[in-house]
Design a protein around this motif. Structure first.
Motif, short mmCIF file in Angstrom:
data_model
loop_
_atom_site.label_atom_id
_atom_site.label_comp_id
_atom_site.label_asym_id
_atom_site.label_seq_id
_atom_site.Cartn_x
_atom_site.Cartn_y
_atom_site.Cartn_z
N ASP A 35 0.82 -1.22 0.00
CA ASP A 35 0.00 0.00 0.00
C ASP A 35 0.85 1.26 0.00
O ASP A 35 0.59 2.22 0.73
CB ASP A 35 -0.97 0.02 1.19
CG ASP A 35 -2.00 -1.09 1.10
OD1 ASP A 35 -2.39 -1.45 -0.02
OD2 ASP A 35 -2.40 -1.61 2.16
N ARG A 36 1.90 1.25 -0.79
CA ARG A 36 2.73 2.44 -0.98
C ARG A 36 3.31 2.39 -2.39
O ARG A 36 3.39 1.34 -2.99
CB ARG A 36 3.83 2.54 0.07
CG ARG A 36 4.86 1.44 0.01
CD ARG A 36 6.09 1.77 0.82
NE ARG A 36 6.03 1.22 2.15
CZ ARG A 36 7.04 1.19 2.98
NH1 ARG A 36 8.20 1.71 2.63
NH2 ARG A 36 6.94 0.65 4.16
N ALA A 37 3.72 3.54 -2.87
CA ALA A 37 4.31 3.64 -4.20
C ALA A 37 5.84 3.66 -4.08
O ALA A 37 6.39 4.14 -3.09
CB ALA A 37 3.84 4.91 -4.90
N CYS A 38 6.49 3.14 -5.09
CA CYS A 38 7.95 3.14 -5.13
C CYS A 38 8.47 4.58 -5.20
O CYS A 38 7.99 5.38 -6.00
CB CYS A 38 8.42 2.36 -6.36
SG CYS A 38 10.20 2.42 -6.63
N PRO A 39 9.46 4.93 -4.36
CA PRO A 39 10.00 6.30 -4.38
C PRO A 39 10.82 6.60 -5.64
O PRO A 39 11.06 7.75 -5.95
CB PRO A 39 10.87 6.36 -3.13
CG PRO A 39 11.21 4.95 -2.82
CD PRO A 39 10.06 4.12 -3.31
N GLU A 40 11.24 5.56 -6.38
CA GLU A 40 12.05 5.78 -7.57
C GLU A 40 11.23 5.86 -8.85
O GLU A 40 11.47 6.71 -9.69
CB GLU A 40 13.12 4.69 -7.69
CG GLU A 40 14.19 4.82 -6.64
CD GLU A 40 15.35 3.88 -6.85
OE1 GLU A 40 15.41 3.19 -7.90
OE2 GLU A 40 16.20 3.83 -5.95
N CYS A 41 10.25 4.95 -9.02
CA CYS A 41 9.52 4.90 -10.29
C CYS A 41 8.02 5.07 -10.13
O CYS A 41 7.30 5.17 -11.12
CB CYS A 41 9.82 3.60 -11.04
SG CYS A 41 9.01 2.14 -10.35
N GLY A 42 7.50 5.06 -8.90
CA GLY A 42 6.07 5.20 -8.67
C GLY A 42 5.29 3.91 -8.82
O GLY A 42 4.07 3.92 -8.71
N GLY A 43 5.98 2.80 -9.05
CA GLY A 43 5.32 1.50 -9.22
C GLY A 43 4.80 0.93 -7.90
O GLY A 43 5.02 1.50 -6.83
N ASP A 44 4.10 -0.19 -7.99
CA ASP A 44 3.56 -0.86 -6.80
C ASP A 44 4.67 -1.55 -6.02
O ASP A 44 5.59 -2.12 -6.60
CB ASP A 44 2.52 -1.90 -7.21
CG ASP A 44 1.28 -1.26 -7.81
OD1 ASP A 44 0.94 -0.14 -7.40
OD2 ASP A 44 0.66 -1.90 -8.68
N VAL A 45 4.55 -1.50 -4.68
CA VAL A 45 5.55 -2.10 -3.80
C VAL A 45 4.93 -3.30 -3.09
O VAL A 45 3.80 -3.24 -2.63
CB VAL A 45 6.07 -1.07 -2.77
CG1 VAL A 45 7.00 -1.71 -1.76
CG2 VAL A 45 6.77 0.08 -3.49
N LEU A 46 5.69 -4.38 -3.00
CA LEU A 46 5.28 -5.59 -2.29
C LEU A 46 6.05 -5.68 -0.97
O LEU A 46 7.16 -5.16 -0.85
CB LEU A 46 5.59 -6.83 -3.12
CG LEU A 46 4.87 -6.92 -4.46
CD1 LEU A 46 5.37 -8.14 -5.23
CD2 LEU A 46 3.38 -6.97 -4.29
N ILE A 58 12.40 -9.66 9.78
CA ILE A 58 12.48 -8.40 9.03
C ILE A 58 11.34 -8.33 8.04
O ILE A 58 10.94 -9.35 7.45
CB ILE A 58 13.83 -8.32 8.29
CG1 ILE A 58 14.97 -8.27 9.29
CG2 ILE A 58 13.87 -7.13 7.34
CD1 ILE A 58 16.33 -8.38 8.67
N THR A 59 10.81 -7.13 7.84
CA THR A 59 9.87 -6.91 6.76
C THR A 59 10.62 -6.18 5.65
O THR A 59 11.20 -5.12 5.88
CB THR A 59 8.66 -6.06 7.22
OG1 THR A 59 8.00 -6.75 8.27
CG2 THR A 59 7.69 -5.85 6.07
N GLY A 60 10.62 -6.79 4.48
CA GLY A 60 11.29 -6.20 3.33
C GLY A 60 10.29 -5.70 2.32
O GLY A 60 9.17 -6.21 2.23
N TYR A 61 10.69 -4.68 1.56
CA TYR A 61 9.84 -4.07 0.55
C TYR A 61 10.57 -4.08 -0.79
O TYR A 61 11.76 -3.79 -0.84
CB TYR A 61 9.50 -2.63 0.95
CG TYR A 61 8.83 -2.56 2.29
CD1 TYR A 61 7.47 -2.75 2.41
CD2 TYR A 61 9.57 -2.34 3.45
CE1 TYR A 61 6.84 -2.70 3.65
CE2 TYR A 61 8.96 -2.29 4.69
CZ TYR A 61 7.59 -2.47 4.78
OH TYR A 61 6.98 -2.44 6.01
N LYS A 62 9.83 -4.40 -1.85
CA LYS A 62 10.44 -4.48 -3.19
C LYS A 62 9.45 -3.95 -4.21
O LYS A 62 8.28 -4.31 -4.21
CB LYS A 62 10.79 -5.93 -3.51
CG LYS A 62 11.27 -6.18 -4.93
CD LYS A 62 12.71 -5.74 -5.10
CE LYS A 62 13.24 -6.07 -6.49
NZ LYS A 62 12.95 -5.03 -7.47
N CYS A 63 9.93 -3.08 -5.09
CA CYS A 63 9.11 -2.56 -6.19
C CYS A 63 8.89 -3.67 -7.21
O CYS A 63 9.81 -4.44 -7.51
CB CYS A 63 9.80 -1.37 -6.84
SG CYS A 63 8.88 -0.71 -8.24
#
Length: 73
Positions: A35-46, A58-63
């Protein structure tokens, strides 16, 4: 949902955690929308929760569209 498409490839929770961490985790939970956008490209983040060691969770996030990733440490 357990598998998702990231940068054109189907990935498992373990593989997604490996893309974020740089090495395969001991264990990984299911993949979720962050529920956030990628800070680099604006794509969906998982998001994926994983254990790189016995004592860390750890919770990791990936565009889904570019190389950006981050982790809560």
């Amino acid at each position: 949902m357990s598998n998702r498409v990231v940068q054109g490839r189907m990935v498992t929770p373990e593989r997604l955690a490996e893309l974020i961490e740089g090495e395969r985790p001991m264990e990984a939970d299911g993949i979720e929308d962050a529920d956030r956008a990628c800070p680099e490209c604006g794509g969906d983040v998982l998001a994926v929760s994983y254990m790189p060691t016995v004592t860390e969770l750890i919770t990791g996030y990936k565009c889904q569209d570019c190389d950006w990733s981050d982790a809560d440490r």
